[in-house]
Design a protein around this motif. Structure first.
Motif, short mmCIF file in Angstrom:
data_model
loop_
_atom_site.label_atom_id
_atom_site.label_comp_id
_atom_site.label_asym_id
_atom_site.label_seq_id
_atom_site.Cartn_x
_atom_site.Cartn_y
_atom_site.Cartn_z
N GLN A 218 0.70 -1.22 -0.20
CA GLN A 218 -0.12 0.10 -0.05
C GLN A 218 0.81 1.32 -0.01
OE1 GLN A 218 -2.48 2.04 0.02
NE2 GLN A 218 -1.78 3.45 1.54
N PHE A 369 -9.17 7.60 2.06
CA PHE A 369 -8.87 6.10 2.45
C PHE A 369 -8.35 5.19 1.32
CE2 PHE A 369 -11.78 7.90 5.38
CZ PHE A 369 -11.21 7.67 6.61
N PRO A 370 -7.16 4.55 1.49
CA PRO A 370 -6.86 3.66 0.39
C PRO A 370 -7.73 2.37 0.20
CG PRO A 370 -5.37 3.23 2.25
CD PRO A 370 -6.42 4.23 2.67
N ALA A 371 -7.69 1.79 -0.95
CA ALA A 371 -8.24 0.22 -0.92
C ALA A 371 -7.44 -0.45 0.27
CB ALA A 371 -7.89 -0.42 -2.12
N GLY A 372 -8.25 -0.95 0.93
CA GLY A 372 -7.80 -1.77 2.07
C GLY A 372 -8.12 -1.34 3.49
N GLU A 374 -11.35 0.28 5.14
CA GLU A 374 -12.71 0.46 5.04
C GLU A 374 -13.10 1.39 6.46
OE1 GLU A 374 -15.38 -2.88 4.17
OE2 GLU A 374 -13.34 -3.84 4.71
N ARG A 398 -11.63 -0.52 9.40
CA ARG A 398 -11.76 -2.23 9.29
C ARG A 398 -10.58 -2.25 8.20
NH1 ARG A 398 -16.66 -6.26 7.88
NH2 ARG A 398 -16.59 -4.73 6.04
N GLY A 399 -9.82 -3.35 8.04
CA GLY A 399 -8.88 -3.77 7.27
C GLY A 399 -7.79 -4.76 7.56
N PRO A 400 -7.01 -5.35 6.83
CA PRO A 400 -6.09 -6.29 6.97
C PRO A 400 -4.66 -5.91 7.67
CG PRO A 400 -6.43 -6.02 4.54
CD PRO A 400 -7.27 -5.09 5.09
N TRP A 401 -4.67 -4.55 7.68
CA TRP A 401 -3.77 -4.12 8.52
C TRP A 401 -4.05 -3.23 9.65
CZ3 TRP A 401 -3.53 -2.78 3.03
CH2 TRP A 401 -3.69 -1.49 2.79
N GLN B 14 -6.80 -7.26 12.36
CA GLN B 14 -8.00 -7.95 12.13
C GLN B 14 -7.72 -8.89 10.83
OE1 GLN B 14 -10.53 -4.53 10.77
NE2 GLN B 14 -10.07 -3.45 12.88
N HIS B 26 -14.87 -0.23 -2.73
CA HIS B 26 -14.00 0.82 -2.50
C HIS B 26 -13.98 1.78 -3.82
CE1 HIS B 26 -10.12 2.93 -1.75
NE2 HIS B 26 -9.77 2.93 -3.01
N TYR B 213 -6.63 -9.63 -5.76
CA TYR B 213 -6.36 -8.65 -4.98
C TYR B 213 -4.93 -8.15 -4.85
CZ TYR B 213 -7.60 -5.35 -1.10
OH TYR B 213 -7.97 -4.40 -0.49
#
Lengths: 560, 560
Positions: A218, A369-372, A374, A398-401, B14, B26, B213
């Motif tokens: 990212q 906000f970047p993709a990834g 929310e 929310r997001g994977p990082w 998460q 997005h 992705y």
């Protein structure tokens, strides 16, 4: 997540975990000639290629395993400035399967002690210049078995330490320059960083290999920092501060050169390293830039290489942004926190605003906000608020990082305090603001600083800014105080300029006037004059002091 | 991968799966005003915002579920040009949990039939203009229950079809513009694409949500295509050709506008849409650019907006690259294949070469491996070869967006042919070339075209290029033929220019001379004159025809 159905069409893709060792291997081979340049205060900085960093990281991992007995998910701490050895530790420790624990050298000693013990660190790599900070605390670290000292500094302060002391260079010398990095689960812990909350114990955020890998991708996306191997990034933001905003990892993906200031964080040396090493990008909090600007004004230097400046940590004042623009350094705002790895937004203006009057306004927001990542806004009653650029709510992400918990509560289970994590697992950032329809975040308050009045929120920052625009007001802080009818109401605490004769009625009228346009129901009834707004150690308004002084009846309050 | 140990330090991040629905959400919110522009051949193209695409994708998903009964991992095929409806299908089908199967409209009918049946497609969305291609085959598709027709074209050819026929616009009209996209496992199948191998049955590559992705993030990284929302990308590469190189997904992450040519792929309309819609970027195979260049030479137009051109599929001739440079369109080479999602390398010159004489040479390579694609070279005996820019071997790659198998072999299990996948799971690309120390790939041959002579490889392409540089040679193809002593040896098949008197001895001497510098052991002994080199339907040398003619004794071979 449940596994896919047995009869489902299976993807035929390779199952390759996202690991930090892969970032290291990529950077030290494909971008082997890129450099980590560490400022030494001498005429010539230390220069180390990514290939050398890769070889030395392997040597360090071999030493940690064979000499220090680091195994499995043992925690290895660092108490270090930004420098090449710290980059080596960044890659070696997680890549071998252990957990990197960066210690914030600005924390009060009692918090450092709490953190090292909570993480149960087995070893610490420390810069020689920071031994005076570590040595007095050593007796309080029962789990610490090894101290590895890197760089100059008096070692004698370690005499009598119960932990075994190693010299970094001696420890790694002669060891194999490769390491058979294990194929780990990408969700395994890679690094940890504690937040220094102003209340309660510090909370540990544990990053996974997956979260760091995705965050690094990212950072390298065009709408984020977007650097290439033609860039050199001056990383002023400390490596102990949320992974230096992801730069050490991200740059190894793309070959961006790293310029590391080590302990030379004063405006003079910073200006000097910009002039001599010609970085194209720099990342730091506003106060650093404030100081650099003053330095450059007092003693101009050729800093023309530096065209892109990422500012985060707190909002960049418009005047500072304009001043940097004039110097040819384009400031780009970013927002994040320890719990968000940290990049949560980056303020690159949208296409339609570029080159128009709107552009500067977009740059002053916290960013998009970047993709990834929310995002949603939560109102005073927990209701979802629209992205209309006007409705202010607490930001949840929310997001994977993004963190979904904190490390080890008292019962050994992950900690999920209700004020930090929603029931459906989103992070409550504690930041209050608005989101525009095109996803730009504007923060106005910390959630703990907004006034919850009759089910609506009043922004203390809006009231403060309005008050401080009055010619007679030197400073003003607005805090919430309990109110029987409304729950909470604003208390205006005002520092008047010398010789001012303004009274509360006229200040209140000023807020309601066409100049400030504060809605009637938001106008404070409670007013008091104070001598100065109390401040925290980093210069922010310390509102909890004001709330306490009010609660204890120390303030002479007038009710209009 | 094994799960982490029970007592391990757990990451507190998460667990948010990487899903295509997240890219859609997005793009259609944060970048809601970006556009998909579809060329219609009329004065005004069709313009649809990302927000509209998002709403219509939800309507399509609702229709597929409620009207067509699409469930679980049902396969929904598309037989479509590049256009907005195809983008809607790209997002709707995987996001609801079904599998998008893009059909290559250029395949021979018998391969189309084989593929639709192998995938057991339940429904197909087809452009009206392509019905003449589909209709004659319908009887051979027993699994196909539904045909959804989008865009203009005579529907009467579908009369009597056993499958139910729907009109795309009628089907989606009035349905809810939101859909509660399910939280899928990110490793679940999202899309499939069959490779049209010249031998054997087509092989299906099944992309996962995760692979798409991650590939999309990579496309948006600075050293890849690196576009921003200020760009408009003209996507000439078909959506049925490896996901249009990832552009529809990647652009929804960053708000890049899409310019879709639909069926207007001729040089004239392409030049026209560039002049009127002013894309900044375009992606296509070299033949398209060859045609566009001729068109622009014959009839100059203002194409100054187009500054970045991604070329893949096969190597871009240096002359074409130079011609485009002169027009201000900077060509960037990329390499990939169906099995690599496809971006495997992108030829952005390294920092040290930018602005130097070396730059053009770097741009002519296939490019550099990005983080996420690991590469190795395998020699004739399977040994690993160094990255020295000289040792030529078969390229093998590994990574989270690289295939590790093909869909459903005869026994229903994934297919892992030994000539396509190594024992440790790497993809054998079938491409032969070198890798420089800084990770730039230069391809020379297809593995099936190199000559394996005494445990060493001889490049047929090197010999051909050398021969074709001789003034008397019109064309030349070199193929491997069996040899008792060496295993294989090169056979030179030569087309002489009219009136040429060159003999084999002099051609052989030319190869060995200082002009060509072919090593003595690589010089062909076997020579033959042919009238023309046989070609495939896309104009490549068809060497299997030559090998067969040799094996069947049809060639008059001289042995020197």
């Amino acid at each position: 997540m449940s596994p896919p159905r047995e009869d489902a069409v299976l993807s035929t893709m390779q199952d390759v975990p996202l690991l930090i060792s892969r970032i290291l291997t990529h950077g030290s081979s494909i971008h082997g000639t890129s450099q980590v340049i560490t400022w030494t205060g001498e005429a010539e900085p230390q220069r180390r290629s990514f290939a050398e960093i890769g070889a030395r990281a392997a040597q360090l991992a071999n030493a940690l395993r064979d000499e220090l007995g680091v195994r499995g998910d043992d925690r290895v701490a660092t108490l270090m400035w930004n420098n090449a050895e710290h980059v080596e530790a960044y890659f070696a420790i997680p890549s071998m399967g252990a957990v990197l624990h960066t210690l914030n050298l600005r924390l009060p000693p009692e918090q450092l002690v709490w953190i090292v013990n909570h993480a149960a660190d087995k070893a610490v790599i420390v810069n020689g210049s920071l031994l005076p900070l570590l040595a007095p605390l050593l007796d309080k670290f029962p789990t610490l078995e090894h101290i590895v000292v890197a760089g100059s500094g008096d070692r004698s302060v370690l005499d009598g330490a119960h932990a075994q002391v190693h010299e970094y260079e001696e420890l790694i010398a002669g060891r194999p320059t490769t390491y058979d990095w294990p194929e780990l689960d990408e969700r395994q812990a890679a690094a940890m960083c504690y937040t220094s909350g102003t209340t309660g114990d510090p909370k540990g955020v544990v990053y996974s290999h997956r979260s760091i890998y995705l965050h690094s991708m990212q950072v390298n996306m065009t709408q984020s920092m977007g650097l290439t191997d033609q860039d050199t990034s001056l990383v002023v933001v400390p490596q102990f501060h949320v992974n230096a905003w992801g730069l050490p990892h991200a740059t190894f993906m793309t070959g961006v050169n790293l310029l590391m200031p080590d302990r030379f964080l004063q405006p003079g040396p910073l200006a000097e390293m910009i002039e001599s090493e010609k970085p194209t990008h720099a990342a730091a909090v506003p106060t650093i830039w404030q100081g650099l600007l003053a330095e450059l004004t007092a003693k101009p230097r050729d800093v023309s290489s530096l065209t892109q400046v990422t500012i985060g940590g707190s909002a960049c004042p418009p005047s500072l942004m304009e001043a940097f623009d004039k110097l040819g350094m384009r400031v780009c705002h970013a927002w994040g926190m320890t719990e968000t790895s940290p990049l949560g937004t980056v303020a690159r203006p949208p296409a339609h605003a570029v080159g128009t009057d709107e552009e500067f306004a977009y740059r002053l927001t916290q960013g998009r906000f970047p993709a990834g990542v929310e995002a949603r806004l939560s109102g005073p009653g927990g209701e979802r608020l629209p992205w209309d650029g006007e409705s202010a709510g607490e930001l949840e992400v929310r997001g994977p990082w993004i963190a979904g918990a904190y490390y080890n509560g008292p019962d050994g289970e992950p900690l999920r305090p209700a004020d930090k994590f929603s029931e459906d697992g989103w992070l409550k950032t504690g930041d209050v603001g608005t989101i525009s329809p095109d996803g730009f975040l504007t923060l106005t308050d910390r959630a703990k600083d907004v006034i919850k009045s009759g089910g609506e929120w009043i922004s203390s920052v809006d009231l403060e800014n309005a008050l401080m625009s009055h010619p007679d007001v030197a400073e003003a802080a607005v805090v919430a105080v309990p109110d029987e009818k409304w729950g909470e109401r604003p208390l205006a605490t005002v520092v008047l300029k010398e010789g001012s004769t303004a009274d509360f009625e006229s200040l209140r009228a000023f807020l309601a006037s066409d100049v400030c346009k504060i809605a009637k129901w938001q106008l404070p009834e409670r007013w008091t004059i104070i001598e100065a707004v109390p401040k925290t150690s980093v210069g922010k308004f310390d509102k909890k002091v004001l709330r306490r002084r009010y609660a204890e009846g120390e303030l002479d309050v007038t009710k209009l």
